[in-house]
Design an enzyme around this catalytic site. Structure first.
Site, PDB file in Angstrom:
ATOM      1  N   HIS A 198     -11.034  -4.719   9.281  1.00  0.00           N
ATOM      2  CA  HIS A 198     -11.838  -4.283   7.759  1.00  0.00           C
ATOM      3  C   HIS A 198     -13.028  -3.874   8.002  1.00  0.00           C
ATOM      4  O   HIS A 198     -13.804  -4.074   6.965  1.00  0.00           O
ATOM      5  CB  HIS A 198     -11.691  -5.971   7.211  1.00  0.00           C
ATOM      6  CG  HIS A 198     -10.439  -6.503   6.730  1.00  0.00           C
ATOM      7  ND1 HIS A 198      -9.477  -7.079   7.541  1.00  0.00           N
ATOM      8  CD2 HIS A 198     -10.172  -6.770   5.543  1.00  0.00           C
ATOM      9  CE1 HIS A 198      -8.614  -7.462   7.036  1.00  0.00           C
ATOM     10  NE2 HIS A 198      -8.793  -7.347   5.591  1.00  0.00           N
ATOM     11  N   GLU A 212       0.686  -1.245  -0.064  1.00  0.00           N
ATOM     12  CA  GLU A 212       0.019   0.121  -0.061  1.00  0.00           C
ATOM     13  C   GLU A 212       0.914   1.268  -0.137  1.00  0.00           C
ATOM     14  O   GLU A 212       0.637   2.207  -0.666  1.00  0.00           O
ATOM     15  CB  GLU A 212      -0.893   0.030   1.171  1.00  0.00           C
ATOM     16  CG  GLU A 212      -2.098  -0.901   0.971  1.00  0.00           C
ATOM     17  CD  GLU A 212      -1.852  -2.378   1.656  1.00  0.00           C
ATOM     18  OE1 GLU A 212      -0.959  -2.509   1.895  1.00  0.00           O
ATOM     19  OE2 GLU A 212      -2.685  -3.290   1.523  1.00  0.00           O
TER      20      GLU A 212
END
Lengths: 324, 337
Positions: free
Chosen positions: B143, B74
């Site tokens: 998440h 990322e």
């Protein structure tokens, strides 16, 4: 050596400008005329100039907290830089950036950067732009040995090698990460070997020798422009001053510093080489020294006379269109 | 006779916006983890995934050079997208879940958000980061977060969160075409929700809230997934004789302060409903605005309905207890006198 006399004089002028600019900064900071955090590049001039002599304004470089040298090598206006460091409205960043964020997009200078390693992914992005838009440009990241321990470095190299991006990653290994010796925190002798993990080309240059940097950077940049992918170029160098202006340097032996400064100064070595080879007269270089000193004196005078930013502009230039 | 309204899911609306953005601007690229997802391979028994929730499916076949699968990296992918945006591309980067912000905050916090300001107005970073937010799929603590309050609090970034497929398409097109970095939040509990979506190219302006329902007694202010909860609560309140107005913020930064003050002036009562945790968040921000600039309009305290100050739990019963609900909104309204 395929450099013309004019190119040699230009390279010397830029290296001399970096040195003289920073020596002047130490005077100004000591005299209390400048504030902020300031990190000096002096000693590493051959790296920035040896690399940037191959670049055009349409090529991008990203820099570090030690960014004055990269700016000058890439052609950022010295008067604008000086005004910026004085915090003036006429500074190249209108007084909003300062030493750690000095930049000029028109010159392909993506900024000094206060975050160690942060310029490396920016460079990868600039190289992606060059590749997808087929600009023929390259992107060069300058960063220190310390940044090669950041995730940003490893993630960028992996992506750039995988996509064969036109990028060159120039690690300026000056032996010190702030106050910690590089060998205390890096288990490999040569940072260049880290390229092996990414099947990336690599090279090691003597960062105190303009000609060695120029040659190896030239090869890396040519490889990038030809679409053959990125290179990790390690330049072994040394910072003549401390980590920041005002650093008491308690951690570094005076003998070590003297050895580098007395015997490996990149400006002295450049001069010896070109004068002995009869390419340039010493008098030409002294004339450049004088011109550089005059230009810096003018830049200081202009900056001191320049207006301060308007406090009403404190929240300007946050957004394009300023809607938010 | 008018054509029957067309229905798409939230995810399909996003896909259509990406396709239109790429068709209309060659500088738009899409990059992220699995955004193609096998799309570059061919064979009888393989097909692309188009992202972990299938949102980008089909794009790589239409734009093979401009849909880039990245490594699971990322910091590398968001940082690269920032650099690409600053130098001439208009990237749409996918951060699979906003929970992953911790791995790539620097390129957003210290680079994308600040380059323009630090460079005295000389840079522009036309970057969009699409990211899935919120609870509701039992995805648990790492998440399911609604961290848009973090990006909304960073000067230099814009943050938007659509509540309908119509706005998902129009807001995404506006985000991509905006010359600033925009964090585009996709509430996961809405991704498969259908709704009317016009054909063709249109934008929903960033910074404008939407009046989802008119009312006169109380204003329910929601964002993303909580807008539907506010609408359901308004129906229940109507049955109890209370007329509730529903305002969908759509844009968290910039915040449509005038729309918030206008609905407060109209009803005199505000309940803010936010899926995120309660501290330092959008609900608190809206409440502060109501007190600071709308004090004279207030007939009652401003109520906040949010998640608790706790991580998102896994077990369905706990997750439901965690999230705001129409029942909790109704209860909050009943507390106002």
């Amino acid at each position: 050596m395929n450099l013309s006399r004019d190119q040699l004089l230009d390279a010397y002028r830029r290296m001399r400008m970096i040195r003289a600019f920073e020596v002047k900064l130490t005077e100004l900071v000591t005299a209390g005329k400048m504030g902020g955090f300031m990190h000096l590049y002096a000693g590493e001039e051959a790296v920035a100039v040896g690399v940037c002599q191959h670049l055009a304004d349409t090529d991008f470089v990203a820099s570090t907290h030690r960014g004055h040298g990269h700016c000058i090598a890439k052609g950022v206006d010295v008067a604008g830089m000086m005004a910026e460091l004085f915090g003036r409205a006429t500074g190249c960043c209108k007084g909003k950036g300062g030493s750690m964020h000095i930049a000029d997009m028109d010159k392909g200078m993506l900024g000094a950067n206060g975050i160690v390693g942060a310029g490396i992914p920016l460079t990868t992005g600039a190289a992606l732009t060059a590749k997808l838009k087929r600009t023929g440009g390259v992107a060069v990241a300058f960063f220190g040995d310390g940044a090669s321990n950041q995730g940003a470095f490893h993630e960028s190299l992996n992506m750039a090698a995988n996509w064969k991006l036109p990028a060159v990653y120039v690690v300026e290994n000056n032996g010190w990460g702030e106050f910690t010796p590089t060998e205390f925190v890096i288990p490999v002798k040569d940072i260049a070997t880290r390229a092996g993990s990414y099947a990336m080309a690599s090279a090691i240059a003597d960062g105190m020798d303009f000609f060695d940097v120029y040659e190896k950077a030239g090869e890396a940049i040519a490889r990038a422009r030809a679409g053959l992918g990125p290179t990790l170029l390690e330049c072994k160098t040394y910072r003549f001053f401390g980590h920041f202006v005002g650093d008491p340097l308690a951690y570094r032996s005076k003998q070590e510093a003297e050895r580098w400064i007395q015997t490996r100064d990149p400006l002295d070595r450049f001069e010896r080489r070109v004068v002995e080879a009869g390419l340039v007269e010493a008098g030409d270089l002294r004339q450049i020294d004088k011109q550089v000193d005059d230009e810096i004196a003018e830049a200081v005078a202009a900056a001191e006379a320049a207006p301060l930013p308007d406090p009403a502009d404190v929240a300007r230039d946050v957004y394009v269109g300023e809607a938010a | 006779m008018t054509a029957k309204p067309r229905t798409l899911s939230f995810g399909q609306a996003i896909n259509e916006a990406l396709r239109i953005a790429m068709e209309t601007d060659p500088d738009v690229i899409v990059l992220g983890e699995d955004v193609a997802g096998g799309g570059a391979r061919t064979g009888d028994d393989v097909d692309e995934m188009g992202g972990v929730l299938g949102t980008t499916r089909g794009l790589v076949k239409a734009f093979p050079d401009r849909v880039l699968d990245t490594p699971i990296s990322e910091m590398g992918l968001i940082g690269t997208a920032v650099g690409a945006a600053a130098t001439g591309l208009r990237p749409v980067a996918e951060l699979m879940f906003i929970d992953f912000l911790g791995t790539c905050l620097d390129p957003l916090l210290n680079q994308a958000a600040k380059l323009r300001y630090m460079f005295g107005g000389k840079a522009r970073v036309p970057l969009t980061v699409r990211t899935v937010t919120g609870a509701g799929m039992q995805a648990a603590a790492q998440h399911s977060q609604s961290l848009y309050w973090m990006t909304a609090g960073i000067p230099g970034l814009k943050t938007v969160i659509p509540a309908t497929p119509h706005d998902a398409k129009g807001l995404l097109l506006a985000s991509i075409r905006d010359d600033n970095p925009v964090i585009f939040c996709e509430p996961k509990s809405l991704l498969f929700t259908p709704g009317e979506v016009p054909e063709g190219d249109y934008e929903v302006p960033i910074g404008k809230a939407r009046l989802a329902r008119e009312g006169s007694d109380v204003s329910l202010i929601g964002m993303g997934a909580t807008v539907r909860m506010c609408e359901q609560a308004a129906q229940e309140l109507a049955a109890q004789g209370i007329s509730a107005e529903v305002l969908d913020l759509r844009s968290l930064a910039p915040l449509d302060e005038e729309a918030i003050l206008a609905t407060l002036e109209k009803t005199g009562r505000v309940v803010v409903v936010d899926e995120a945790t309660p501290r330092c968040g959008i609900a608190s921000d809206v409440a502060a605005l109501c007190v600071d600039r709308g004090f004279d309009f207030l007939n009652a305290p401003v109520k906040r309905v949010t998640a608790p100050h706790a991580p998102v739990p896994f077990s369905k019963v706990l997750e439901q207890a965690y999230m705001p609900s129409p029942e909790r909104i109704v209860a909050a309204v009943r507390e106002l006198r």
